[in-house]
Enzyme design. Sequence first.
Site: not given
Length: 402
Positions: A147, A159, A210, A212, A236, A262, A283, A339, A402
């Site tokens: 990643r 991030y 990602d 995010h 992601e 996630e 995820r 991950e 975030w």
Amino acid sequence: MRIVDARVIVCSPGRNFVTLKLVTEDGLYGLGDATLNGRELAVVSYLQDHVVPLLIGRDARRIEDTWQYLYKGAYWRGGPVGMTAIASVDMALWDILGKAANVPVYRLLGGASREAVMVYGHANGKDVEETVAATAHYLELGYKAVRAQCGIPGLASTYGVGRGGMFYEPAEPGLPPENVWSTEKYLSFVPSLFARLREEFGPEPHLLHDVHHRLTPIEAARLGKALEPCHLFWMEDPVPAEVQDGFRLIRHHTTTPIAVGEVFSSIFDCRHLIQEQLIDYIRSTVVHAGGLTHLRKIAHLAEMYRVRTGCHGATDLSPVCMAAALHFDLSVHNFGIQEYMRHTDETDQVFPHAYSFEDGYMHPGDAPGLGVDIDEALAAQYPYARAYLPVNRREDGTAHDW
Ligand code: EZ4
Ligand code: CO
């Protein structure tokens, strides 16, 4: 096989972890991860004040029934705090069952569907050169998938940009730091990062990214389209996970595979995305989605739609969760990738474990149960230290994801 003791252990060997330890009348014990990054003590209270009294005297072998009892019996079902608490009980019960049967948990879950589990590492850099060097380092270590995250020109903090070396830890001690965000700066930069990575490393390594949760659906569609020539393994969290219809719009515009989940707590958060085939990878992970018992149900639903798993595995998921995830990954048919962010040495010393990494793949090991322990005396030397994830604002000060 009655449960006679249930204890919640909080420690901070480099970062905060919450661990549930269940002990049976036969002297067996099982461990469950109950860490919810930045909201740890809410789960501690949920467990200590409300769940532990319900566990004493229960038959440790009744895993499904205990799950349903805690889920349905609460009436106020779902949500990250409650589902993390239930997950920790579930993990500990599978651990006990494995130890009682003297087999690793993956055998109880149907046995190995593969020889080992492909994992991806995190290459972070403050600029392109650093990210290229970090990616090269992971590939030298044998990783097949990396990643890549990178500082954005013109933005002070982004991030995913770590603290050097192999460790990345997003939570900060004390009160939450504030980051500044610009979607336009990000979108104009990221495609050039991946073009460069493909130029350096060729078509073979799997590259992941990602987002995010920071884009709108049409912005995410633009990014996915721009990244198509670099054929990412996945993009992601392109939009906040609750913007579920947004995934359809992204899907209409790009073939870049999409991963999400996630922050999901249960199958009800992802069933629409899976059944409508709006995502490629789910995820959700053991600790935040109700334990092995519930995550397996998510995986089985996903299998019907050719959606594969890609469990979250950041450092805030303790080695207990990492072990549970690896047993799940090894056994479940529609596994995609796992991950893997390495824990610090202090964390690994507090949680000795049987899982191992070799040449880009991991294996949970063949120790009975989950194959992970806790050194309670050592854990006691690392008391809880308040820490928060950062919050994010756009350049004009507007609160952002975030
Ligand atoms: O921000 O684990 O893919 N990994 C991630 C993580 C999450 C943290 C939140 O606790 O997005 O770094
Ligand atoms: Co993520």
